[in-house]
Design a protein around this motif. Structure first.
Motif, PDB file in Angstrom:
ATOM      1  N   VAL A 238      14.095   1.371   2.122  1.00 43.93           N
ATOM      2  CA  VAL A 238      14.866   1.246   3.349  1.00 43.93           C
ATOM      3  C   VAL A 238      16.362   1.477   3.109  1.00 43.93           C
ATOM      4  CG1 VAL A 238      15.310  -1.238   3.214  1.00 43.93           C
ATOM      5  CG2 VAL A 238      14.902  -0.187   5.448  1.00 43.93           C
ATOM      6  N   ARG A 239      16.808   1.324   1.865  1.00 38.34           N
ATOM      7  CA  ARG A 239      18.230   1.504   1.557  1.00 38.34           C
ATOM      8  C   ARG A 239      18.547   2.877   0.972  1.00 38.34           C
ATOM      9  NH1 ARG A 239      21.545  -2.730   1.643  1.00 38.34           N
ATOM     10  NH2 ARG A 239      20.573  -4.542   2.603  1.00 38.34           N
ATOM     11  N   GLN A 240      17.530   3.709   0.841  1.00 41.37           N
ATOM     12  CA  GLN A 240      17.737   5.075   0.330  1.00 41.37           C
ATOM     13  C   GLN A 240      18.730   5.826   1.223  1.00 41.37           C
ATOM     14  OE1 GLN A 240      15.378   6.273  -2.208  1.00 41.37           O
ATOM     15  NE2 GLN A 240      16.851   7.920  -2.446  1.00 41.37           N
ATOM     16  N   ASP A 241      19.598   6.614   0.608  1.00 39.81           N
ATOM     17  CA  ASP A 241      20.530   7.449   1.376  1.00 39.81           C
ATOM     18  C   ASP A 241      19.767   8.495   2.196  1.00 39.81           C
ATOM     19  OD1 ASP A 241      23.332   8.625   1.771  1.00 39.81           O
ATOM     20  OD2 ASP A 241      22.202  10.327   1.003  1.00 39.81           O
ATOM     21  N   GLU A 242      20.175   8.716   3.444  1.00 41.91           N
ATOM     22  CA  GLU A 242      19.404   9.629   4.302  1.00 41.91           C
ATOM     23  C   GLU A 242      19.389  11.067   3.777  1.00 41.91           C
ATOM     24  OE1 GLU A 242      21.065   9.602   8.305  1.00 41.91           O
ATOM     25  OE2 GLU A 242      22.792  10.769   7.667  1.00 41.91           O
ATOM     26  N   GLY A 243      20.458  11.456   3.062  1.00 42.66           N
ATOM     27  CA  GLY A 243      20.470  12.799   2.473  1.00 42.66           C
ATOM     28  C   GLY A 243      19.377  12.950   1.422  1.00 42.66           C
ATOM     29  N   ASP A 244      19.189  11.912   0.626  1.00 43.13           N
ATOM     30  CA  ASP A 244      18.117  11.949  -0.370  1.00 43.13           C
ATOM     31  C   ASP A 244      16.751  11.954   0.306  1.00 43.13           C
ATOM     32  OD1 ASP A 244      19.929  11.943  -2.419  1.00 43.13           O
ATOM     33  OD2 ASP A 244      19.841   9.783  -2.770  1.00 43.13           O
ATOM     34  N   VAL A 245      16.635  11.226   1.415  1.00 46.40           N
ATOM     35  CA  VAL A 245      15.376  11.223   2.163  1.00 46.40           C
ATOM     36  C   VAL A 245      15.042  12.646   2.620  1.00 46.40           C
ATOM     37  CG1 VAL A 245      14.227  10.433   4.266  1.00 46.40           C
ATOM     38  CG2 VAL A 245      15.632   8.830   2.937  1.00 46.40           C
ATOM     39  N   ALA A 246      16.046  13.333   3.174  1.00 51.12           N
ATOM     40  CA  ALA A 246      15.819  14.707   3.647  1.00 51.12           C
ATOM     41  C   ALA A 246      15.399  15.604   2.485  1.00 51.12           C
ATOM     42  CB  ALA A 246      17.084  15.250   4.307  1.00 51.12           C
ATOM     43  N   HIS A 247      16.049  15.405   1.344  1.00 53.32           N
ATOM     44  CA  HIS A 247      15.717  16.199   0.162  1.00 53.32           C
ATOM     45  C   HIS A 247      14.261  15.979  -0.251  1.00 53.32           C
ATOM     46  CE1 HIS A 247      16.291  18.140  -3.711  1.00 53.32           C
ATOM     47  NE2 HIS A 247      15.803  17.060  -4.289  1.00 53.32           N
ATOM     48  N   VAL A 248      13.832  14.713  -0.245  1.00 53.14           N
ATOM     49  CA  VAL A 248      12.455  14.380  -0.633  1.00 53.14           C
ATOM     50  C   VAL A 248      11.454  15.002   0.348  1.00 53.14           C
ATOM     51  CG1 VAL A 248      10.821  12.470  -0.829  1.00 53.14           C
ATOM     52  CG2 VAL A 248      13.084  12.283  -1.857  1.00 53.14           C
ATOM     53  N   PHE A 249      11.748  14.934   1.642  1.00 52.03           N
ATOM     54  CA  PHE A 249      10.862  15.549   2.633  1.00 52.03           C
ATOM     55  C   PHE A 249      10.717  17.044   2.365  1.00 52.03           C
ATOM     56  CE2 PHE A 249       9.278  13.116   6.283  1.00 52.03           C
ATOM     57  CZ  PHE A 249       9.783  11.870   5.997  1.00 52.03           C
TER      58      PHE A 249
END
Lengths: 461, 461
Positions: free
Chosen positions: A225-236
């Motif tokens: 839940v605390r992951q940076d949203e940019g990293d989330v987009a990268h993972v997707f």
């Protein structure tokens, strides 16, 4: 990709843009205060297109438009409007229209809408929501800005891990709170720890008695839940995820992020990087006023004037040399400019490599070596070229030698600065896209002027 | 977004990167030719991570790795490997491993794999496929490069438009050819014209006797098979599509594009724009060799040397003036540099506005006016600043006036060039990201040197 592409594709260029004629008709209806005509013109438009329209209207027309059309502005439209304009629109909307719009929205969109508001306005909007929605949104707001917790929606479709396909389908048919769009059913244990997920495609194509456990996806992956949203987009993007469960620090399911939101984030992050690399404030928008635009750009130009003054003071050290041979003043900007360009090439590749995580600890040494070699090769190529041109122009072999040497030194330094400055900024936790350009061009200007004029002083005088 | 974000987020930075320790172990297993150890190390890795690993290995290790591990390289891994490396990997794979890998892949991934191959190699791979897959892929290859036809997969789940939910679910349970991932069932008429689509979520949550027609999505949107893939990605992002049917010129359904592919395209297009704006070949990759990297960068540096020579020849016009007042040589790079930076700011905003379709015919005039005003305001601010600094430095009020005036002119021209050059390039069908930078900085260099030195000649001599 090649330049042929524009030629090969014959699709109408503006299919997804508002035509000038439509816009003229809409402007006319607004100016005449003709509500029904406006409604008729807007009726076929998608929420995203209405939002685009609102962004493109002049400020006075926008106010008239909202007065005329306010009853129809719903959650879908509000979600799509650029943040720079949205606040203005919300302030003008009647309280009950806003409340109705917000009640329709998924929790992630409500969070996006209210996260930048003042506390009293936030409260007014939260008050329009059901208890459970309000709690979910207040929970989201406790997570850091730009974290997965802000991006997720709290509406998640879950099933106990021991269920079968038939039980799950029966359950889905009974529920009426399901989110607009969902792509997976998340399997949870009794403590809400996610244990895997099943795609709706698998659910539909499997027989009723198949246990969910047997058809879970291999590639199950949760997001903190605390992951940076940019990293989330990268993972997707990297793992081709469509949706991913979000878990809190106790590994309990708290929400889900879907790929369309991840795609928006990816788009915004890229946009920011491009604007930062160009020294433009990264919250700039096409609808900004003259004052806003000036305010965004002045700091970068101010930084640039300081660095140019540093470069100028290097030139000032050699005033006497220049006075004796004015050709030096003619040629010196070439050395600096080539260094600046070569440095920008290298630093852009480095900044992108860091952003896409393809420049890693494992290959840093190799890439630094490669850039240094490329800098040296380019230096020799363009040193020889400028040496030749200079000889043809000024018929002075020593001047040719000086500019050739200065070019080699400056292109090598440009490569070194272009790779080491972003790596260094990244190491200390600064954003390499934000500051690398200023650093690197200062280095190449200073080194370019100093080596060229310094060598000239030694060799020519 | 703010710089606080890095500080607020405490997630581990390298969660999605290969650790140095893993890489060391893998390198060791490769060097020792220890296949079982390598298999054990690779076993927990996702295909995308294995692809990253292959990209990051040195070329000789990559060859040893493929020899040791070739049996395990499947379609998922091949799809993820960067194109610059993929050809090399494919050449080394045993024919039967490659055939098996290709048979598993969705048609869009096969197209992506073979579209850049020579005809005989294409044929060898196509021969490994079933008749129907082969036909679908050959059809895709007839569409232009970078079109929707190349991006789509031909496996589409369809249902006759008169079916009910129950009929559709029964049909899905019988079929065993369904794609790995699908998110909609497309309703088609007897001539395969798409008439709408139903999300799997709706299908699952509706009763068996509900007609599909009653639960279709409002936002149905088809993509033309010849549409540029960049526009497709834009449409997905704008309208939050998850998948979209692709139709041929007779409006017949020929395939489907899913959001994960659209997201990859969006990512690539952004990457290209960034690299083009920086004058780096847009097919550059972190794994390129020194020779490849040099080859990509030399053309841009060569263009830059030509434009710097133009600027230098402007300076050469004023050699006499400079000889009389060397302070001009000290100050002139500042005027040029400020113009270059201001021009780059404006052109980046313009290039992005065109790319995101937020700079449209409807608001062009307004944006051009805004940029001109901002240019003038910046000119006055930095003209005054440089006038002041110059007076403090050289104690010459006329020199201050000259640099102040030159700054105003050059920042205004920078704004004008920065907005008009990209608009002009776009108008004639060229890519504004590709050439704007060179044009604009040439203009600001030439105008900067000419006004500053020209005014100085008039006023000071």
């Amino acid at each position: 990709m090649t330049e042929q592409r524009e030629a090969q594709i014959d699709a109408p260029e503006d299919e997804f843009q508002l035509s000038q004629r439509d816009l003229d008709s809409i402007n006319k209806a607004i100016d005449e205060g003709d509500g029904p005509a406006l409604d008729a013109l807007m009726e076929p438009m998608h929420a995203a297109d209405i939002a685009d329209l609102i962004e493109q209207l002049t400020a006075p027309r926008r106010r008239s438009f909202i007065d005329l059309y306010s009853g129809e502005i719903d959650g879908d439209i509000l979600t799509e409007i650029d943040e720079s304009i949205r606040e203005e629109v919300i302030e003008q909307l009647p309280r009950e229209v806003l409340a109705e719009a917000v009640r329709e929205m998924d929790s992630d969109d409500v969070v996006d809408l209210i996260e930048d508001m003042e506390a009293p306005e936030q409260q007014a909007i939260l008050a329009a929501l059901d208890e459970s929605d309000r709690v979910a949104i207040e929970q989201s707001l406790t997570y850091p800005e730009y974290s997965a917790g802000r991006l997720m929606q709290s509406e998640v479709v879950t099933a106990p891990e021991h269920w079968t396909v038939g039980e799950t389908i029966d359950f889905l048919r009974q529920e009426d709170w399901l989110p607009d769009q969902f792509y997976h059913v998340v399997l949870v244990d009794p403590r809400r720890h996610p244990a895997g997920y099943v795609t709706l495609g698998k659910l539909l194509s499997s027989r009723r008695n198949v246990p969910l456990r047997e058809i879970v996806e291999d590639s199950f992956r949760t997001i903190s839940v605390r992951q940076d949203e940019g990293d989330v987009a990268h993972v997707f993007n990297k793992y081709h995820l469509i949706s991913a469960p979000v878990v809190d620090e106790h590994d309990r399911l708290v929400g889900v992020i879907t790929i369309d939101d991840a795609m928006s984030v990816l788009d915004e992050e890229h946009e920011e990087d491009i604007l930062r690399l160009a020294g433009v404030g990264d919250d700039s928008s096409i609808s900004d006023t003259i004052v806003e635009t000036t305010r965004q750009r002045v700091p970068w130009l101010a930084a640039n004037i300081v660095t140019s003054l540093i470069a100028a003071s290097v030139i000032a050290l050699f005033e006497e040399t220049i006075a004796r041979l004015v050709a030096l003043a003619v040629l010196m900007p070439i050395v600096a400019s080539m260094g600046g360009n070569a440095g920008t090439q290298t630093l852009t590749v480095a900044v992108r490599g860091l952003a896409t995580k393809s420049l890693t600890r494992a290959n840093t040494v190799r890439i630094v070596r490669r850039e240094m070699s490329v800098g040296l090769v380019n230096g020799v190529i363009f040193g020889l070229a400028m040496g030749g041109v200079t000889f043809l122009w000024f018929h002075d072999i020593r001047l040719s030698l000086v500019i050739g040497m200065a070019m080699i030194v400056n292109l090598f330094v440009a490569a070194l600065g272009g790779i080491l400055v972003p790596l260094g900024l990244d190491k200390v936790g600064a954003d390499p896209a934000l500051a690398s350009g200023t650093f690197v061009t200062t280095v190449t200007d200073v080194v370019g002027f100093f080596t060229f004029l310094g060598l000239a002083t030694l060799v020519l005088l």
